[in-house]
Design an enzyme around this catalytic site. Sequence first.
Site, mmCIF file in Angstrom:
data_model
loop_
_atom_site.group_PDB
_atom_site.id
_atom_site.type_symbol
_atom_site.label_atom_id
_atom_site.label_comp_id
_atom_site.label_asym_id
_atom_site.label_seq_id
_atom_site.Cartn_x
_atom_site.Cartn_y
_atom_site.Cartn_z
ATOM 1 N N GLY A 17 0.870 -1.168 0.000
ATOM 2 C CA GLY A 17 0.000 0.000 0.000
ATOM 3 C C GLY A 17 0.907 1.216 0.000
ATOM 4 C CB VAL A 22 2.524 -7.741 3.039
ATOM 5 C CG1 VAL A 22 2.493 -9.134 3.645
ATOM 6 C CG2 VAL A 22 1.594 -6.816 3.813
ATOM 7 C CE LYS A 37 -0.260 -3.758 6.914
ATOM 8 N NZ LYS A 37 -1.729 -3.795 7.011
ATOM 9 C CG ASP A 157 -10.142 -1.658 4.656
ATOM 10 O OD1 ASP A 157 -10.915 -1.441 3.699
ATOM 11 O OD2 ASP A 157 -8.907 -1.563 4.561
HETATM 12 P P1 ATP Z 1 -4.151 -1.985 1.472
HETATM 13 O O1 ATP Z 1 -4.318 -0.586 1.946
HETATM 14 O O2 ATP Z 1 -3.799 -2.120 0.025
HETATM 15 O O3 ATP Z 1 -5.265 -2.895 1.885
HETATM 16 P P2 ATP Z 1 -2.532 -2.509 3.694
HETATM 17 O O4 ATP Z 1 -1.421 -1.548 3.859
HETATM 18 O O5 ATP Z 1 -3.723 -2.278 4.518
HETATM 19 O O6 ATP Z 1 -2.843 -2.534 2.184
HETATM 20 P P3 ATP Z 1 -2.678 -5.388 4.056
HETATM 21 O O7 ATP Z 1 -4.029 -5.400 3.462
HETATM 22 O O8 ATP Z 1 -2.534 -5.912 5.426
HETATM 23 O O9 ATP Z 1 -1.961 -3.963 3.982
HETATM 24 O O10 ATP Z 1 -1.717 -6.193 3.103
HETATM 25 C C1 ATP Z 1 -1.506 -5.769 1.775
HETATM 26 C C2 ATP Z 1 -1.441 -6.975 0.862
HETATM 27 O O11 ATP Z 1 -0.403 -7.864 1.270
HETATM 28 C C3 ATP Z 1 -2.700 -7.819 0.859
HETATM 29 O O12 ATP Z 1 -3.677 -7.349 0.011
HETATM 30 C C4 ATP Z 1 -2.135 -9.163 0.416
HETATM 31 O O13 ATP Z 1 -1.964 -9.196 -0.963
HETATM 32 C C5 ATP Z 1 -0.796 -9.205 1.120
HETATM 33 N N1 ATP Z 1 -0.917 -9.839 2.452
HETATM 34 C C6 ATP Z 1 -1.214 -9.220 3.622
HETATM 35 N N2 ATP Z 1 -1.253 -10.085 4.660
HETATM 36 C C7 ATP Z 1 -0.968 -11.295 4.130
HETATM 37 C C8 ATP Z 1 -0.851 -12.623 4.692
HETATM 38 N N3 ATP Z 1 -1.027 -12.866 5.998
HETATM 39 N N4 ATP Z 1 -0.546 -13.628 3.841
HETATM 40 C C9 ATP Z 1 -0.366 -13.388 2.529
HETATM 41 N N5 ATP Z 1 -0.463 -12.186 1.938
HETATM 42 C C10 ATP Z 1 -0.749 -11.138 2.720
HETATM 43 MG MG MG Z 2 -5.568 -4.426 2.885
HETATM 44 MG MG MG Z 3 -5.394 -1.586 5.145
#
Ligand code: ATP
Ligand code: MG
Ligand code: MG
Length: 305
Positions: A17, A22, A37, A157
């Site tokens: 993001g 991650v 992450k 979310d």
């Molecule tokens: P966004 O704002 O795009 O949702 P974010 O910063 O909130 O991102 P996450 O949704 O926690 O972060 O993780 C981003 C991406 O990393 C996920 O959409 C997925 O593709 C991958 N990801 C996150 N956690 C995992 C997990 N436990 N196992 C595998 N892939 C993961």
């Molecule tokens: Mg996410």
């Molecule tokens: Mg998020």
Amino acid sequence: SLTYFNRFKEMGVIGSGSFAHVALCWHKKEEKFYAVKKIRLGVKELNSQAVQEVRVLKKMNHPHVVTCYDTWCERGFINSLTHENSSATASSNKSSSANIPDEEAFCQYIQMEFCPLTLREFLDRYDFSQGNFVWQAFEQIVVALDHIHKGGVVHLDINPRNIFLDFEDKVKIADFGLAKSTEKSTVGPISEDTSYSCSGQPGTGVYRAPEVLAVAVDETKKKKISEKADMFSLGIILFEMWYKFGESGHERIRVCTDIGTDRVLPAEWSKAHPRQASLILELTATEPSDRPSAKQVLEQLRNHS
Ligand code: ATP
Ligand code: MG
Ligand code: MG
């Protein structure tokens, strides 16, 4: 000490993001894969969001919520593939990651179980003959929401990119980055941030309940947000689990927007899926109190089978 590189071999970035990456990581001692992450800290709003994410994740302990094994902070590179103490790795990745901005920063690390597939990816490849599996997966999402809500947390979310399937096709809810406590007494209630309207993913807005979207325009509406906001998102997901979209993402966003704003389902589809249609309309009710709770949906699902 450098916990991250001492403990793990970073295999690649699996998701990113604006402020988090991650990575798929190999735990050297345990000889197991994890998803780690990394959230960039520094800005006040990001810090409190990261603290809240860690706090909520640690409190959750449920078969359908992604397991968090460890969390810590250290200085590091967000896109650290190029900075591992191996010159071979560094040079071979130079070209591929040249366009990713990469600064050294203080980061929050969250070590989670690695889940191979998002619900988004599953739905895009889904074979519609597996109807039983879809009801099963849906029920697991509801079980997880029931647990989350009982713990006094609203996820805020819920969307198919934040719901995963593990190696046994079990549902795991993740990404508590926007989660809020519903108890007034705890720190970090629905509060001083504007993150409800933010989303890195185009179209994520279709999962947001009207009262959540309203906060982006009028901050005083925060009080109306409850766990029923997640139930709205669940309604849109239920539709997506049963409706075959065309190739373009535009159609998905348009049809889902119609449900959320006008509560109109495709007519032919509704006739063929009356049970899904009536539950979707209940879940996407404009008035939060008209939506069933996770517990009520579970009762409905269990009475049916
Ligand atoms: P966004 O704002 O795009 O949702 P974010 O910063 O909130 O991102 P996450 O949704 O926690 O972060 O993780 C981003 C991406 O990393 C996920 O959409 C997925 O593709 C991958 N990801 C996150 N956690 C995992 C997990 N436990 N196992 C595998 N892939 C993961
Ligand atoms: Mg996410
Ligand atoms: Mg998020």
